[in-house]
Design a protein around this motif. Structure first.
Motif, mmCIF file in Angstrom:
data_model
loop_
_atom_site.group_PDB
_atom_site.id
_atom_site.type_symbol
_atom_site.label_atom_id
_atom_site.label_comp_id
_atom_site.label_asym_id
_atom_site.label_seq_id
_atom_site.Cartn_x
_atom_site.Cartn_y
_atom_site.Cartn_z
ATOM 1 N N PRO A 1 14.384 4.491 -15.487
ATOM 2 C CA PRO A 1 13.816 3.182 -15.183
ATOM 3 C C PRO A 1 12.666 3.382 -14.203
ATOM 4 N N LYS A 2 11.578 2.641 -14.326
ATOM 5 C CA LYS A 2 10.378 2.934 -13.551
ATOM 6 C C LYS A 2 10.025 1.849 -12.539
ATOM 7 N N GLY A 3 9.270 2.276 -11.502
ATOM 8 C CA GLY A 3 8.525 1.368 -10.673
ATOM 9 C C GLY A 3 9.129 0.877 -9.381
ATOM 10 N N ALA A 4 10.294 1.335 -8.984
ATOM 11 C CA ALA A 4 10.903 0.818 -7.761
ATOM 12 C C ALA A 4 10.133 1.314 -6.544
ATOM 13 N N TYR A 5 9.822 0.409 -5.649
ATOM 14 C CA TYR A 5 9.211 0.787 -4.369
ATOM 15 C C TYR A 5 10.337 0.927 -3.365
ATOM 16 N N VAL A 6 10.330 2.044 -2.658
ATOM 17 C CA VAL A 6 11.350 2.291 -1.648
ATOM 18 C C VAL A 6 10.650 2.284 -0.305
ATOM 19 N N PRO A 7 11.039 1.385 0.607
ATOM 20 C CA PRO A 7 10.350 1.291 1.896
ATOM 21 C C PRO A 7 10.409 2.588 2.679
ATOM 22 N N ALA A 8 9.495 2.739 3.623
ATOM 23 C CA ALA A 8 9.442 3.928 4.473
ATOM 24 C C ALA A 8 10.790 4.148 5.137
ATOM 25 N N GLY A 9 11.134 5.403 5.298
ATOM 26 C CA GLY A 9 12.391 5.757 5.941
ATOM 27 C C GLY A 9 13.575 5.838 4.992
ATOM 28 N N SER A 10 13.346 5.535 3.722
ATOM 29 C CA SER A 10 14.445 5.586 2.748
ATOM 30 C C SER A 10 14.531 6.942 2.106
ATOM 31 N N PRO B 1 -0.514 3.091 2.688
ATOM 32 C CA PRO B 1 -0.912 2.520 1.400
ATOM 33 C C PRO B 1 -0.419 1.086 1.253
ATOM 34 N N ARG B 2 -1.268 0.248 0.689
ATOM 35 C CA ARG B 2 -0.907 -1.141 0.426
ATOM 36 C C ARG B 2 -1.349 -1.511 -0.977
ATOM 37 N N PRO B 3 -0.384 -1.733 -1.869
ATOM 38 C CA PRO B 3 -0.773 -2.172 -3.212
ATOM 39 C C PRO B 3 -1.412 -3.556 -3.151
ATOM 40 N N HIS B 4 -2.350 -3.804 -4.019
ATOM 41 C CA HIS B 4 -2.935 -5.140 -4.116
ATOM 42 C C HIS B 4 -3.321 -5.416 -5.559
ATOM 43 N N ASP B 5 -3.479 -6.682 -5.850
ATOM 44 C CA ASP B 5 -3.873 -7.080 -7.195
ATOM 45 C C ASP B 5 -5.383 -6.951 -7.322
ATOM 46 N N SER B 6 -5.796 -6.187 -8.304
ATOM 47 C CA SER B 6 -7.227 -6.022 -8.558
ATOM 48 C C SER B 6 -7.659 -7.006 -9.624
ATOM 49 N N GLY B 7 -8.821 -7.573 -9.428
ATOM 50 C CA GLY B 7 -9.383 -8.468 -10.436
ATOM 51 C C GLY B 7 -9.816 -7.683 -11.667
ATOM 52 N N PRO B 8 -10.005 -8.362 -12.783
ATOM 53 C CA PRO B 8 -10.346 -7.676 -14.029
ATOM 54 C C PRO B 8 -11.682 -6.933 -13.979
ATOM 55 N N ASP B 9 -12.580 -7.331 -13.089
ATOM 56 C CA ASP B 9 -13.883 -6.676 -13.004
ATOM 57 C C ASP B 9 -13.952 -5.608 -11.921
ATOM 58 N N GLU B 10 -12.894 -5.459 -11.134
ATOM 59 C CA GLU B 10 -12.891 -4.449 -10.078
ATOM 60 C C GLU B 10 -12.676 -3.063 -10.670
ATOM 61 N N GLU B 11 -13.414 -2.093 -10.146
ATOM 62 C CA GLU B 11 -13.307 -0.730 -10.644
ATOM 63 C C GLU B 11 -12.242 0.067 -9.910
ATOM 64 N N CYS B 12 -11.817 -0.375 -8.764
ATOM 65 C CA CYS B 12 -10.857 0.371 -7.942
ATOM 66 C C CYS B 12 -9.644 -0.506 -7.645
ATOM 67 N N GLY B 13 -8.622 0.105 -7.054
ATOM 68 C CA GLY B 13 -7.501 -0.662 -6.551
ATOM 69 C C GLY B 13 -6.273 -0.697 -7.436
ATOM 70 N N ARG B 14 -6.268 0.071 -8.498
ATOM 71 C CA ARG B 14 -5.114 0.047 -9.400
ATOM 72 C C ARG B 14 -4.234 1.283 -9.285
ATOM 73 N N GLY B 15 -4.585 2.221 -8.428
ATOM 74 C CA GLY B 15 -3.880 3.494 -8.344
ATOM 75 C C GLY B 15 -2.406 3.372 -8.025
ATOM 76 N N LEU B 16 -2.051 2.591 -7.014
ATOM 77 C CA LEU B 16 -0.642 2.463 -6.647
ATOM 78 C C LEU B 16 0.140 1.697 -7.707
ATOM 79 N N ALA B 17 -0.497 0.737 -8.373
ATOM 80 C CA ALA B 17 0.181 0.041 -9.468
ATOM 81 C C ALA B 17 0.463 1.008 -10.611
ATOM 82 N N LEU B 18 -0.453 1.904 -10.843
ATOM 83 C CA LEU B 18 -0.255 2.918 -11.878
ATOM 84 C C LEU B 18 0.888 3.856 -11.506
ATOM 85 N N ALA C 1 3.383 3.148 -9.572
ATOM 86 C CA ALA C 1 4.616 2.367 -9.702
ATOM 87 C C ALA C 1 5.067 2.260 -11.152
ATOM 88 N N ALA C 2 4.119 2.171 -12.066
ATOM 89 C CA ALA C 2 4.464 2.065 -13.485
ATOM 90 C C ALA C 2 4.956 3.390 -14.057
#
Length: 141
Positions: A132-141, A86-103, A105-106
């Motif tokens: 507290p929410k949203g910390a990403y922990v790298p693989a292997g942690s 998985p790779r989080p990315h910034d979705s543009g305001p008109d994109e319908e997909c791509g917000r799942g991992l940000a969600l 994380a929140a």
């Protein structure tokens, strides 16, 4: 001793609601309701949807595991496409997909992924009390 619920669904979008229902039932059986149950269920929905949408392995199954261990709940979603991480990315305001991992994380206290010999697992951790929410922990942690 931790309480665990594990189930598998076929890698088909039509089975995502089944996963949501099974997660809701497991949480209710453990007495987890309200905002926490909503956050876990929504996170699971996003991770299962990602697994069924992006796994390139034919006839794959998706495994979902919920574990309550002391003050934490761990959600794990695994599929056999171990190299497609998985790779989080910034979705543009008109994109319908791509917000799942940000969600995820929140909503989660922490999330991450790990590669296993024949699969990958994307996980999210939730505290059963103040969080507290949203910390990403790298693989292997």
């Amino acid at each position: 001793m931790p309480a665990t619920k594990t189930f598998r669904i076929p890698k088909r979008r039509r089975h995502v609601p089944t996963a949501r229902q099974r997660i809701r039932k497991a949480l209710a059986d453990w007495g987890i309701t309200g905002e926490l149950a909503d956050a876990v269920t929504l996170s699971a929905n996003e991770l299962v949807t990602n697994a069924v949408s992006h796994c390139r392995t034919t006839y794959a199954g998706v495994e979902v595991t919920l574990t309550v261990d002391g003050p934490e709940l761990l959600l794990e979603v695994s599929d056999p496409d171990r190299d497609r991480l998985p790779r989080p990315h910034d979705s543009g305001p008109d994109e319908e997909c791509g917000r799942g991992l940000a969600l995820v994380a929140a909503l989660a206290d922490a999330w991450g992924h790990r590669q296993e010999p024949y699969r990958k697992c994307v996980w999210a951790r939730f505290a059963l009390a103040g969080r507290p929410k949203g910390a990403y922990v790298p693989a292997g942690s």
